[in-house]
Design a protein around this motif. Structure first.
Motif, short mmCIF file in Angstrom:
data_model
loop_
_atom_site.label_atom_id
_atom_site.label_comp_id
_atom_site.label_asym_id
_atom_site.label_seq_id
_atom_site.Cartn_x
_atom_site.Cartn_y
_atom_site.Cartn_z
N ASP A 77 0.43 5.38 -12.54
CA ASP A 77 -0.89 4.77 -12.72
C ASP A 77 -1.48 4.16 -11.46
N LEU A 78 -0.74 4.15 -10.36
CA LEU A 78 -1.23 3.46 -9.18
C LEU A 78 -2.44 4.17 -8.58
N LEU A 79 -2.33 5.49 -8.40
CA LEU A 79 -3.45 6.23 -7.83
C LEU A 79 -4.68 6.12 -8.72
N ARG A 80 -4.45 6.22 -10.04
CA ARG A 80 -5.57 6.14 -10.98
C ARG A 80 -6.25 4.78 -10.92
N SER A 81 -5.47 3.71 -10.86
CA SER A 81 -6.06 2.37 -10.85
C SER A 81 -6.80 2.10 -9.56
N VAL A 82 -6.27 2.61 -8.44
CA VAL A 82 -6.96 2.42 -7.16
C VAL A 82 -8.26 3.21 -7.14
N ILE A 139 -1.18 6.80 1.25
CA ILE A 139 -0.87 5.39 1.00
C ILE A 139 0.10 5.25 -0.16
N ILE A 140 -0.19 5.95 -1.26
CA ILE A 140 0.67 5.86 -2.44
C ILE A 140 2.08 6.36 -2.12
N ASN A 141 2.17 7.45 -1.37
CA ASN A 141 3.49 7.96 -0.98
C ASN A 141 4.22 6.95 -0.10
N GLY A 142 3.49 6.30 0.80
CA GLY A 142 4.10 5.29 1.66
C GLY A 142 4.65 4.12 0.88
N VAL A 180 -8.66 -1.16 -1.10
CA VAL A 180 -7.34 -0.63 -1.44
C VAL A 180 -6.27 -1.70 -1.25
N ARG A 181 -6.35 -2.48 -0.18
CA ARG A 181 -5.37 -3.56 0.05
C ARG A 181 -5.39 -4.54 -1.12
N GLU A 182 -6.59 -4.88 -1.58
CA GLU A 182 -6.72 -5.81 -2.70
C GLU A 182 -6.09 -5.24 -3.97
#
Length: 387
Positions: free
Chosen positions: A65-70, A114-117, A278-280
């Motif tokens: 869900d991280l990519l979707r929420s960002v 970013i998500i992969n990192g 994105v940082r937020e």
């Protein structure tokens, strides 16, 4: 009751698949926690909290869900900086329907990187802590510390293998913690026993968090450390295809004037705005801890759970001395929320309060997974259902 051995811990840490490894780490923490509780009664130990922290880490490792929420938070179509970019491009006569391509660059190149990192950094931290502290817990039990008799000689032999000095390189806090756990096993004074157990949890927590500092900072700063220049070049090339006359004209302009074009400036403004958003969002995602039964704690907000009666007033000198270093608001939950999770003192303040508030919370002793899920993961398979 299954008590993981040091060899089992090493085998789990060596699993190459980060998703399966995380599931096994979480389950192993749960089993070590249960073994401790079997010896102490319903009192949280460090592995109790590590179980739920590792389970939370699994969401980032699996990219759930991280990519979707960002993406939802970005809402590219509404960004003023993107509107400015399109206006400048229109004025220059070079906006040729690039919206879809630009959105794809941002999502598939920059955000995906970013998500992969984050996934990789969280996975490294999960393994790093487990292969050190999980192994020491397993070694503690395999050395016979579940026995009924206090054995100073055995304790000294166990502690002798731990490195002197402070973290990140030294293991003095681990040495102190296991000594305090062992002492608490045989302490007859209930109040002193509880304070010794809390002290041991905090000592391991301080060691762990100091060791994890690089991985936590890498996770939270992923939006800034991701290769923005690669993405910026892709966006620039979309407007100025490298082999086109536009690209040659742009290079000539830059060479003559020595400054950025209006379009370059607009691209920079867009990238800076994207980084901030994105940082937020990443911070909000990573600064969340879910504990049983289904309570989501925002690590940036003050805790509102009262201290248990046994920990309202603390007197053991070692405990009060450590808290004086890591808790700037003694005996008070004010300002317990961490403003910046990448800041070690800020983070330790929250953790100290978390450990104290939930030290006797029975909800924490739930199984991390269903029996069927455990069978699957121990066979090296990804279980179905909620993880």
């Amino acid at each position: 009751m299954h008590i993981p051995s040091p060899d089992e811990v090493r085998a789990i840490a060596a699993i190459s698949d980060p998703t399966i490894r995380n599931l096994r780490i979480t389950q192993c923490y749960c089993e070590l926690s249960a073994a401790f509780i079997g010896r102490t009664g319903p009192v949280a130990n460090w592995c109790t909290f590590a179980t739920w922290a590792s389970k939370q880490a699994g969401q980032s490792i699996r990219r759930e869900d991280l990519l979707r929420s960002v993406e939802a938070r970005l809402n590219l179509a509404q960004l003023e900086e993107l509107k400015v970019l399109w206006r400048v491009a229109d004025e220059l006569g070079i906006n040729t329907g690039l919206e879809q391509k630009l959105h794809g660059i941002i999502r598939n190149t920059w955000l995906a990187g970013i998500i992969n990192g984050i996934s990789e950094a969280v996975g490294r931290g999960n393994r790093k802590v487990f292969e050190e502290i999980g192994w020491e817990f397993a070694r503690f039990f395999s050395s016979g510390f579940g026995d009924e008799a206090f054995d100073q000689q055995r304790l000294d032999a166990f502690c002798a293998t731990l490195r002197p000095g402070n973290p990140p390189d030294g293991q003095q806090y681990l040495k102190q913690a296991f000594a305090h756990y062992h002492e608490a096993f045989f302490e007859q004074d209930a109040q002193l026993q509880t304070e010794l157990q809390l002290l041991a949890n905090l000592e391991i927590g301080f060691h762990e968090q100091t060791r994890l500092q690089p991985e936590i900072a890498a996770s939270l700063n992923a939006a800034f450390t991701a290769d923005k220049e690669i993405v910026r070049k892709k966006i620039t090339d979309a407007f100025f295809p490298p082999d086109s006359w536009l690209a040659r004209a742009r290079l000539a302009y830059l060479k003559i004037t020595g400054r950025k074009s209006r379009l370059d400036a607009a691209i920079d403004q867009l990238m800076n705005r994207l980084q901030g958003i994105v940082r937020e969002q990443l911070t909000a995602h990573l600064m969340t801890l879910t504990i049983p039964p289904d309570l989501r704690l925002s690590l940036g907000r003050d805790l509102n759970k009262p201290y248990p009666a046994a920990l309202l007033h603390l007197s053991y000198p070692g405990l009060t001395a450590l808290l004086s270093q890591i808790d700037p608001t003694p005996d008070n939950l004010a300002q317990s929320g961490a403003v910046d999770w990448a800041d070690l003192p800020d983070r330790m303040h929250f953790i100290a309060e978390l450990f104290r508030c939930y030290h006797l919370d029975l909800a924490l002793y739930h199984d991390a997974f269903t029996p069927q899920q455990v069978v699957f993961m121990k066979e090296g398979k990804l279980p179905s259902g909620r993880l």
